[in-house]
Design an enzyme around this catalytic site. Structure first.
Site, PDB file in Angstrom:
ATOM      1  N   GLU A  14      27.750  -5.662  20.396  1.00 26.22           N
ATOM      2  CA  GLU A  14      26.539  -6.502  20.694  1.00 26.22           C
ATOM      3  C   GLU A  14      26.133  -6.002  22.104  1.00 26.22           C
ATOM      4  O   GLU A  14      26.837  -6.461  23.039  1.00 26.22           O
ATOM      5  CB  GLU A  14      26.440  -7.740  20.352  1.00 26.22           C
ATOM      6  N   LEU A  19      25.233 -13.296  20.246  1.00 26.87           N
ATOM      7  CA  LEU A  19      24.826 -12.756  18.806  1.00 26.87           C
ATOM      8  C   LEU A  19      23.599 -13.005  18.211  1.00 26.87           C
ATOM      9  O   LEU A  19      22.975 -14.242  18.667  1.00 26.87           O
ATOM     10  CB  LEU A  19      26.286 -13.034  17.986  1.00 26.87           C
ATOM     11  N   LYS A  59      10.144 -19.774  13.985  1.00 26.50           N
ATOM     12  CA  LYS A  59       9.946 -20.973  13.287  1.00 26.50           C
ATOM     13  C   LYS A  59      10.270 -22.304  13.842  1.00 26.50           C
ATOM     14  O   LYS A  59       9.459 -23.280  13.544  1.00 26.50           O
ATOM     15  CB  LYS A  59      11.095 -20.741  11.986  1.00 26.50           C
ATOM     16  N   SER A 100      14.988  -3.305  15.342  1.00 29.10           N
ATOM     17  CA  SER A 100      13.902  -2.635  15.891  1.00 29.10           C
ATOM     18  C   SER A 100      13.363  -3.435  17.263  1.00 29.10           C
ATOM     19  O   SER A 100      13.939  -4.158  17.486  1.00 29.10           O
ATOM     20  CB  SER A 100      12.788  -2.775  14.856  1.00 29.10           C
ATOM     21  N   GLY A 133      -3.615  -7.395  16.153  1.00 32.42           N
ATOM     22  CA  GLY A 133      -2.798  -7.017  14.915  1.00 32.42           C
ATOM     23  C   GLY A 133      -2.741  -8.220  14.151  1.00 32.42           C
ATOM     24  O   GLY A 133      -2.729  -9.458  14.322  1.00 32.42           O
ATOM     25  N   GLY A 167       1.401 -11.072  14.047  1.00 32.18           N
ATOM     26  CA  GLY A 167       0.232 -11.507  14.486  1.00 32.18           C
ATOM     27  C   GLY A 167      -0.162 -13.092  14.008  1.00 32.18           C
ATOM     28  O   GLY A 167      -0.941 -14.018  14.791  1.00 32.18           O
ATOM     29  N   VAL A 169      -8.949  -1.227  18.297  1.00 28.02           N
ATOM     30  CA  VAL A 169      -8.760  -1.460  19.844  1.00 28.02           C
ATOM     31  C   VAL A 169      -8.489   0.096  20.511  1.00 28.02           C
ATOM     32  O   VAL A 169      -7.831   0.707  19.945  1.00 28.02           O
ATOM     33  CB  VAL A 169      -7.412  -2.351  20.065  1.00 28.02           C
ATOM     34  N   ALA A 180      14.664  -9.700   7.773  1.00 30.12           N
ATOM     35  CA  ALA A 180      16.012 -10.217   8.130  1.00 30.12           C
ATOM     36  C   ALA A 180      16.792 -10.213   6.896  1.00 30.12           C
ATOM     37  O   ALA A 180      17.860  -9.760   6.701  1.00 30.12           O
ATOM     38  CB  ALA A 180      15.823 -11.614   8.757  1.00 30.12           C
ATOM     39  N   HIS A 212       7.925 -33.995 -11.977  1.00 27.69           N
ATOM     40  CA  HIS A 212       6.346 -34.327 -11.499  1.00 27.69           C
ATOM     41  C   HIS A 212       6.378 -35.767 -10.601  1.00 27.69           C
ATOM     42  O   HIS A 212       7.113 -36.615 -10.958  1.00 27.69           O
ATOM     43  CB  HIS A 212       5.615 -34.489 -12.689  1.00 27.69           C
TER      44      HIS A 212
END
Length: 468
Positions: free
Chosen positions: A34, A39, A52, A147, A182, A187, A239, A322, A446
């Protein structure tokens, strides 16, 4: 120091650490390389997890601001502590990376901090700052380098005023205005975070819909909800350029009539996708090949053109998710071990963590039409759900697409509260080829949000709703 291993994994994101752990569990002497100090890769450090954390924090603030009074909760003075939002996000990252450190030790995985560069098909060099390089050798390799954000012609990322989601997650102060290039997953999630805390947000999207890779109805509903949140949305706009003015940024774009216009804001956030990260890997020293998109070419076993080197996650074809990388990481380790795992790529769910959440699996309506596949639609609005009414979460709907002859479930698309959790039921149903009738005949508690699925299955099978 040990320098020979059975499996070396390059990259410690969800795909990388999952493959390393699985390899160790199967009895292989495993190492992981790494380049960063912690990590977890993009997902843990600057992607899924911190996003999140901020989405949850800002949603709590927005709920308190917009709904508490109706719930009967009076707040004397509601204030936003932006630095605390960022601090909490960092704490969440630290907790997750600490957990990964524990897992590496528990599974006896050797961690090398530095960049990995192939010397040939069997050997790799690890270079860390201010230290002599280490040469390692392994029987197998798994490339999981992920990426990085990409951009478009005319827009240069300076990471100061023209930024990516990485920089947006660590701003020191709340921006007054933000232009997002985007309207895909990244976005719209960024738009949610900042619009909830009072930032003036504009999304510029080239396609004719938000989240254009998902079912069109989801994007249409999201546009309606975003507009209600005072997010300006410019679809079918192209754009042309972006400029840093020091204390602001200007974006120039062509509108639907091809007229050049511009908008200035505190920041321009570029969210036009990501590209595979293979720079510095020394692939030229191996027989590994890349396709026209810069992805590593693999076969159905995720082997590269070098039989002992595998590649997974964002560096190979497919969605950049992921959990897709994690599945592939485990898959690669088990293939090396001689097992016969499988991955159904059509059943890897996609989730957007706006609020309400969006989740999807299987075919979209557009894909079914394109492939001339007959289907039925079952749809049920959250506004008709007793649980959603009680929670003041009436926006959105659940939609299922099924085969008219056998009732096979072809696709499930949800925009509504807890859609990210609800979609798991749909994945199970599709994986084991359960019919829409089977799914509505099982008992649902319910009142719950999951009942919207039951009602949608009822509708798709030709029967009407039975509950609210």
């Amino acid at each position: 120091m040990e320098t020979k291993f059975d499996i070396i994994v390059i990259g410690s994101g969800p795909g990388g650490y999952a493959s390393a752990i699985r390899g160790s569990q199967l009895g292989y002497k495993t190492a992981i390389i790494e380049k960063y100090d912690t990590l977890g890769g993009t997902c843990t450090n600057v992607g899924c997890i911190p996003t999140k954390a901020l989405l949850d924090s800002t949603e709590h603030y927005h709920t308190a601001f917009s709904k508490f009074k109706t719930f009967g909760i009076e707040t004397a003075k509601l204030e936003l502590n932006f630095p605390q939002l960022i601090k909490r996000k960092e704490e969440v990252i630290e907790q997750n990376t600490a957990g990964l450190n524990y897992l590496m030790k528990k599974n006896k995985i050797t961690v090398f901090q530095g960049t990995g560069e192939f010397l040939n098909n069997k050997q790799i060099k690890v270079q860390s700052n201010n230290q002599e390089p280490i040469q390692l050798e392994s029987e197998y390799y798994i490339i999981a380098t992920g990426s990085k954000p990409s951009t478009i012609p005319g827009v240069v990322l300076d990471k100061k005023r023209i930024i990516t989601s990485t920089e947006a997650l660590s701003l020191e102060n709340k921006p007054k205005s933000l232009v997002i290039i985007g309207g895909g997953v990244i976005g719209v999630e960024m738009a949610s975070i900042f619009a909830r805390i009072g930032t003036e947000v504009t999304i510029i999207e080239y396609a004719d819909s938000l989240i254009p890779t998902m079912d069109k109805e989801l994007g249409k509903e999201l546009k309606k909800l975003f507009t209600r949140q005072n997010i300006q949305i410019l679809l079918n706009h192209k754009v042309q350029s972006a400029f840093n003015h020091g204390d602001s940024a200007t974006v120039q774009f062509l509108d639907t009539a091809d007229k050049l216009k511009e908008i200035t804001a505190d920041y321009c956030l570029v969210a036009v996708g990501r590209k595979p990260y293979t720079s510095g890997l020394g692939l030229e020293n191996t027989d590994i090949a890349l396709n026209e998109k810069g992805q590593i070419i693999t076969n159905e076993k995720l082997q590269t053109r070098v039989s002992n080197i595998y590649a997974i996650g964002d560096v190979v074809k497919g969605t950049m998710l992921a959990h897709k990388a994690e599945e592939e990481g485990i898959f690669a380790a088990e293939i090396i071990h001689g097992e016969k795992p499988h991955i159904n790529y059509k059943l890897i769910p996609g989730v957007v963590y706006t609020w309400p959440e969006i989740a999807s699996v299987g075919y979209t309506e557009e894909e079914l039409k394109k492939e001339n596949i007959e289907y039925r639609v079952g749809r049920f609005p959250f506004s008709a759900s007793a649980r959603a009414r009680a929670a003041m979460e009436k926006d959105g709907f659940t939609k299922v697409l099924t085969d008219p002859k056998y009732g096979e479930i072809l696709g499930i698309h949800i925009i509504g509260p807890r859609a990210a959790d609800l979609i798991a039921q749909g994945v199970i149903a599709m994986e084991y080829e359960v019919t829409d009738e089977d799914m509505f005949r099982i008992s649902y508690a319910h009142p719950t949000y999951s009942e919207t699925l039951k009602e949608a299955y009822l509708a798709s099978s030709g029967q009407g709703p039975i509950n609210i």
